[in-house]
Scaffold this active site. Structure first.
Site, PDB file in Angstrom:
ATOM      1  N   GLN A 100       0.852  -1.198   0.000  1.00 44.94           N
ATOM      2  CA  GLN A 100       0.000   0.000   0.000  1.00 44.94           C
ATOM      3  C   GLN A 100       0.885   1.244   0.000  1.00 44.94           C
ATOM      4  OE1 GLN A 100      -3.476  -0.527   2.982  1.00 44.94           O
ATOM      5  NE2 GLN A 100      -1.949  -2.013   3.599  1.00 44.94           N
ATOM      6  N   ASN A 101       2.184   1.049   0.153  1.00 44.65           N
ATOM      7  CA  ASN A 101       3.084   2.196   0.297  1.00 44.65           C
ATOM      8  C   ASN A 101       3.419   2.818  -1.050  1.00 44.65           C
ATOM      9  OD1 ASN A 101       3.000   1.457   2.914  1.00 44.65           O
ATOM     10  ND2 ASN A 101       5.063   0.592   2.992  1.00 44.65           N
ATOM     11  N   ASP A 103       6.126   4.855  -1.302  1.00 46.18           N
ATOM     12  CA  ASP A 103       7.477   5.416  -1.123  1.00 46.18           C
ATOM     13  C   ASP A 103       8.544   4.810  -2.026  1.00 46.18           C
ATOM     14  OD1 ASP A 103       8.079   2.952   0.170  1.00 46.18           O
ATOM     15  OD2 ASP A 103       7.623   3.774   2.152  1.00 46.18           O
ATOM     16  N   HIS A 118      -1.604   1.461  -4.104  1.00 44.83           N
ATOM     17  CA  HIS A 118      -2.051   2.848  -3.888  1.00 44.83           C
ATOM     18  C   HIS A 118      -1.197   3.855  -4.665  1.00 44.83           C
ATOM     19  CE1 HIS A 118      -4.268   1.730   0.134  1.00 44.83           C
ATOM     20  NE2 HIS A 118      -4.971   1.439  -0.937  1.00 44.83           N
ATOM     21  N   CYS A 126      -1.141  14.520 -14.850  1.00 46.97           N
ATOM     22  CA  CYS A 126      -1.852  15.731 -15.261  1.00 46.97           C
ATOM     23  C   CYS A 126      -3.352  15.518 -15.067  1.00 46.97           C
ATOM     24  CB  CYS A 126      -1.539  16.036 -16.730  1.00 46.97           C
ATOM     25  SG  CYS A 126      -2.524  17.419 -17.360  1.00 46.97           S
ATOM     26  N   CYS A 149       0.769  21.730 -20.247  1.00 46.84           N
ATOM     27  CA  CYS A 149      -0.494  22.191 -20.840  1.00 46.84           C
ATOM     28  C   CYS A 149      -1.159  23.264 -19.970  1.00 46.84           C
ATOM     29  CB  CYS A 149      -1.449  21.013 -21.047  1.00 46.84           C
ATOM     30  SG  CYS A 149      -2.239  20.425 -19.537  1.00 46.84           S
ATOM     31  N   SER A 188      -2.496  -1.066   9.471  1.00 47.63           N
ATOM     32  CA  SER A 188      -3.560  -1.006  10.479  1.00 47.63           C
ATOM     33  C   SER A 188      -4.793  -1.771  10.011  1.00 47.63           C
ATOM     34  CB  SER A 188      -3.917   0.449  10.777  1.00 47.63           C
ATOM     35  OG  SER A 188      -4.285   1.103   9.586  1.00 47.63           O
ATOM     36  N   ALA A 230       8.856  -4.762  12.546  1.00 43.85           N
ATOM     37  CA  ALA A 230       9.106  -5.580  11.354  1.00 43.85           C
ATOM     38  C   ALA A 230      10.609  -5.708  11.075  1.00 43.85           C
ATOM     39  CB  ALA A 230       8.399  -4.958  10.149  1.00 43.85           C
TER      40      ALA A 230
HETATM   41  C1  BJW Z   1       4.649  -1.252  12.649  1.00 51.33           C
HETATM   42  C2  BJW Z   1       5.826  -0.601  12.864  1.00 51.33           C
HETATM   43  C3  BJW Z   1       6.938  -1.314  12.809  1.00 51.33           C
HETATM   44  C4  BJW Z   1       4.218   0.943  13.007  1.00 51.33           C
HETATM   45  N1  BJW Z   1       6.840  -2.641  12.537  1.00 51.33           N
HETATM   46  N2  BJW Z   1       4.447  -2.498  12.396  1.00 51.33           N
HETATM   47  C5  BJW Z   1     -15.898  -0.465   2.529  1.00 51.33           C
HETATM   48  C6  BJW Z   1     -16.298  -0.181   3.804  1.00 51.33           C
HETATM   49  C7  BJW Z   1     -16.046   1.068   4.364  1.00 51.33           C
HETATM   50  C8  BJW Z   1     -15.366   2.054   3.645  1.00 51.33           C
HETATM   51  C9  BJW Z   1     -14.972   1.758   2.379  1.00 51.33           C
HETATM   52  C10 BJW Z   1     -15.235   0.518   1.832  1.00 51.33           C
HETATM   53  N3  BJW Z   1     -14.686   0.499   0.564  1.00 51.33           N
HETATM   54  C11 BJW Z   1     -14.131   1.697   0.336  1.00 51.33           C
HETATM   55  C12 BJW Z   1     -14.289   2.461   1.408  1.00 51.33           C
HETATM   56  C13 BJW Z   1     -13.819   3.865   1.522  1.00 51.33           C
HETATM   57  C14 BJW Z   1     -12.344   3.975   1.802  1.00 51.33           C
HETATM   58  C15 BJW Z   1     -11.976   3.347   3.149  1.00 51.33           C
HETATM   59  O1  BJW Z   1     -11.470   2.261   3.265  1.00 51.33           O
HETATM   60  N4  BJW Z   1     -12.181   4.076   4.225  1.00 51.33           N
HETATM   61  C16 BJW Z   1     -11.836   3.577   5.570  1.00 51.33           C
HETATM   62  C17 BJW Z   1     -10.973   4.598   6.292  1.00 51.33           C
HETATM   63  C18 BJW Z   1     -13.089   3.224   6.262  1.00 51.33           C
HETATM   64  N5  BJW Z   1     -11.555   3.352   0.735  1.00 51.33           N
HETATM   65  C19 BJW Z   1     -11.364   3.990  -0.407  1.00 51.33           C
HETATM   66  O2  BJW Z   1     -11.855   5.056  -0.637  1.00 51.33           O
HETATM   67  C20 BJW Z   1     -10.517   3.273  -1.456  1.00 51.33           C
HETATM   68  N6  BJW Z   1     -11.207   3.274  -2.713  1.00 51.33           N
HETATM   69  C21 BJW Z   1     -12.166   2.394  -3.021  1.00 51.33           C
HETATM   70  O3  BJW Z   1     -12.409   1.430  -2.329  1.00 51.33           O
HETATM   71  O4  BJW Z   1     -12.847   2.703  -4.179  1.00 51.33           O
HETATM   72  C22 BJW Z   1     -14.144   2.156  -4.356  1.00 51.33           C
HETATM   73  C23 BJW Z   1     -15.110   2.838  -3.373  1.00 51.33           C
HETATM   74  C24 BJW Z   1     -14.985   4.188  -3.103  1.00 51.33           C
HETATM   75  C25 BJW Z   1     -15.859   4.793  -2.176  1.00 51.33           C
HETATM   76  C26 BJW Z   1     -16.833   4.028  -1.525  1.00 51.33           C
HETATM   77  C27 BJW Z   1     -16.926   2.669  -1.799  1.00 51.33           C
HETATM   78  C28 BJW Z   1     -16.061   2.082  -2.733  1.00 51.33           C
HETATM   79  C29 BJW Z   1      -9.215   4.033  -1.683  1.00 51.33           C
HETATM   80  C30 BJW Z   1      -8.328   4.021  -0.486  1.00 51.33           C
HETATM   81  C31 BJW Z   1      -7.083   4.854  -0.775  1.00 51.33           C
HETATM   82  C32 BJW Z   1      -6.175   5.000   0.456  1.00 51.33           C
HETATM   83  N7  BJW Z   1      -5.193   5.979   0.171  1.00 51.33           N
HETATM   84  C33 BJW Z   1      -4.153   6.248   1.140  1.00 51.33           C
HETATM   85  C34 BJW Z   1      -3.284   7.407   0.604  1.00 51.33           C
HETATM   86  C35 BJW Z   1      -2.402   6.918  -0.545  1.00 51.33           C
HETATM   87  C36 BJW Z   1      -1.487   7.983  -1.049  1.00 51.33           C
HETATM   88  C37 BJW Z   1      -0.525   8.481  -0.005  1.00 51.33           C
HETATM   89  O5  BJW Z   1       0.280   7.725   0.553  1.00 51.33           O
HETATM   90  O6  BJW Z   1      -0.591   9.675   0.252  1.00 51.33           O
HETATM   91  O7  BJW Z   1      -3.341   5.092   1.329  1.00 51.33           O
HETATM   92  S1  BJW Z   1      -4.771   6.597   2.786  1.00 51.33           S
HETATM   93  C38 BJW Z   1      -3.475   5.770   3.632  1.00 51.33           C
HETATM   94  O8  BJW Z   1      -4.001   4.604   4.344  1.00 51.33           O
HETATM   95  C39 BJW Z   1      -2.540   5.217   2.534  1.00 51.33           C
HETATM   96  C40 BJW Z   1      -2.198   3.863   3.080  1.00 51.33           C
HETATM   97  O9  BJW Z   1      -1.731   3.019   2.043  1.00 51.33           O
HETATM   98  C41 BJW Z   1      -3.487   3.422   3.710  1.00 51.33           C
HETATM   99  C42 BJW Z   1      -3.335   2.337   4.733  1.00 51.33           C
HETATM  100  O10 BJW Z   1      -2.546   2.762   5.806  1.00 51.33           O
HETATM  101  P1  BJW Z   1      -1.506   1.739   6.455  1.00 51.33           P
HETATM  102  O11 BJW Z   1      -0.451   1.397   5.496  1.00 51.33           O
HETATM  103  O12 BJW Z   1      -2.240   0.610   7.057  1.00 51.33           O
HETATM  104  O13 BJW Z   1      -0.812   2.683   7.572  1.00 51.33           O
HETATM  105  P2  BJW Z   1      -1.309   3.046   9.049  1.00 51.33           P
HETATM  106  O14 BJW Z   1      -0.591   4.255   9.462  1.00 51.33           O
HETATM  107  O15 BJW Z   1      -2.789   3.076   9.134  1.00 51.33           O
HETATM  108  O16 BJW Z   1      -0.847   1.801   9.939  1.00 51.33           O
HETATM  109  C43 BJW Z   1       0.531   1.523  10.189  1.00 51.33           C
HETATM  110  C44 BJW Z   1       0.600   0.239  10.969  1.00 51.33           C
HETATM  111  O17 BJW Z   1       1.964  -0.102  11.137  1.00 51.33           O
HETATM  112  C45 BJW Z   1      -0.010   0.321  12.376  1.00 51.33           C
HETATM  113  O18 BJW Z   1      -0.837  -0.806  12.571  1.00 51.33           O
HETATM  114  C46 BJW Z   1       1.200   0.280  13.305  1.00 51.33           C
HETATM  115  O19 BJW Z   1       0.933  -0.412  14.528  1.00 51.33           O
HETATM  116  C47 BJW Z   1       2.189  -0.496  12.466  1.00 51.33           C
HETATM  117  N8  BJW Z   1       3.607  -0.242  12.732  1.00 51.33           N
HETATM  118  N9  BJW Z   1       5.533   0.774  13.092  1.00 51.33           N
HETATM  119  C48 BJW Z   1       5.604  -3.179  12.347  1.00 51.33           C
HETATM  120  N10 BJW Z   1       8.158  -0.794  13.007  1.00 51.33           N
END
Ligand code: BJW
Length: 247
Positions: A100-101, A103, A118, A126, A149, A188, A230
């Protein structure tokens, strides 16, 4: 760190292994995660910045956030967790990584079989033409950046409410649907649709292992939850797999 023999035996060379990573894998490279104490930038939550609405209303603010993150990532190096996952790709003939990263650190660590589900923050798109180009400049000379553009450029990433790339999603579902082993690292597990992958894998019979510093919504359903950083757990896991294979 001694891991259970039963867990190590799951990692046979013939197994179809999928690794799914989130921001936690890059935390030990100094890259802030999205949620938890680290998650705030200024006073904003990711749900307020990573949206098409935020970009439409305030592209400068959104780009300042991305430019700040690009600055941190440009200085970061892959950590032992990334390197262990890269080595797994070399060890397992049937290996895939879904991250999902945005980076790019997995690629820099040596992984090639990657789905960046992601997107990638070094690519700019654009908003008018849809063209994508790489841009590694840090900081960007113009905020918000513009296309030749005249239209705005945006990060080539997936924001809330946007669809994921269809091919990436179909390919990911296929991998999850037929994997023997899913290793979920540093996410998460709240952002859909990726948050459903572990349950899907479990339902089709895969063995699911989670590595995280803290419990998540999936921790109670996985086969093994390894709690800790990790960057320590993955090298230990890899070392014990190799030891087992050498026997
Ligand atoms: C360690 C550690 C160490 C720390 N060792 N561990 C169904 C139900 C409800 C809602 C929805 C649904 N389907 C879609 C949705 C809406 C929405 C959604 O999910 N919302 C929720 C918040 C409820 N999803 C979307 O909109 C997605 N689109 C989609 O589904 O389209 C169709 C649709 C749209 C609308 C409605 C219905 C359907 C798109 C999601 C896009 C997410 N984008 C981001 C930004 C990307 C660009 C950027 O980076 O700027 O993606 S948001 C952000 O969260 C980023 C990440 O990839 C993503 C996940 O985060 P991640 O990686 O889990 O990070 P953290 O910080 O949350 O967790 C870190 C973890 O690491 C923690 O657990 C720590 O404990 C741990 N940790 N250090 C091991 N050293």
């Amino acid at each position: 760190m001694e891991l259970s023999g039963g867990l190590i035996k799951q990692f046979q060379p013939s197994k179809r292994v999928v690794v799914l990573t989130g921001a936690g894998i890059s935390a030990e490279s100094g890259i802030p995660t999205f949620r938890g104490e680290d998650g705030l930038w200024r006073r904003y939550r990711v749900e307020e910045l990573a949206t098409p609405y935020a970009f439409q209303t305030n592209p400068k603010l959104v780009w300042e956030w991305y430019d700040w993150r690009r600055g941190i990532i440009a200085k970061a190096e892959p950590n032992p967790g990334h390197l262990a996952i890269a080595e797994m790709e070399r060890m397992f003939p049937h290996f895939s990584l879904i991250t999902q990263n945005v980076d790019g650190l997995h690629r820099r660590a040596g992984n090639n079989k990657i789905i960046e589900i992601h997107g990638n923050l070094w690519q700019l798109r654009c908003v008018k033409e849809g063209t994508v180009k790489e841009d590694y400049r840090v900081p960007l000379p113009e905020i918000p950046p513009k296309c030749g553009c005249g239209a705005l450029l945006r990060p080539h990433v997936v924001w809330f409410g946007e669809s994921l790339n269809k091919e990436d999603l179909v390919f990911s579902y296929r991998l999850i649907g037929k994997c023997d082993l899913l290793l979920v690292v540093g996410t998460s597990a709240v952002v859909q649709p990726v948050a459903s992958f572990p349950l899907m894998a479990k339902r089709q019979g895969a063995f699911v292992v989670e590595v995280n510093k803290n419990p998540t919504p999936i921790s109670s359903m996985v086969d093994t939850f390894l709690r800790g950083p990790a960057g320590e757990i993955l090298p230990a896991l890899l070392g014990q797999i190799k030891e087992h294979w050498g026997k």
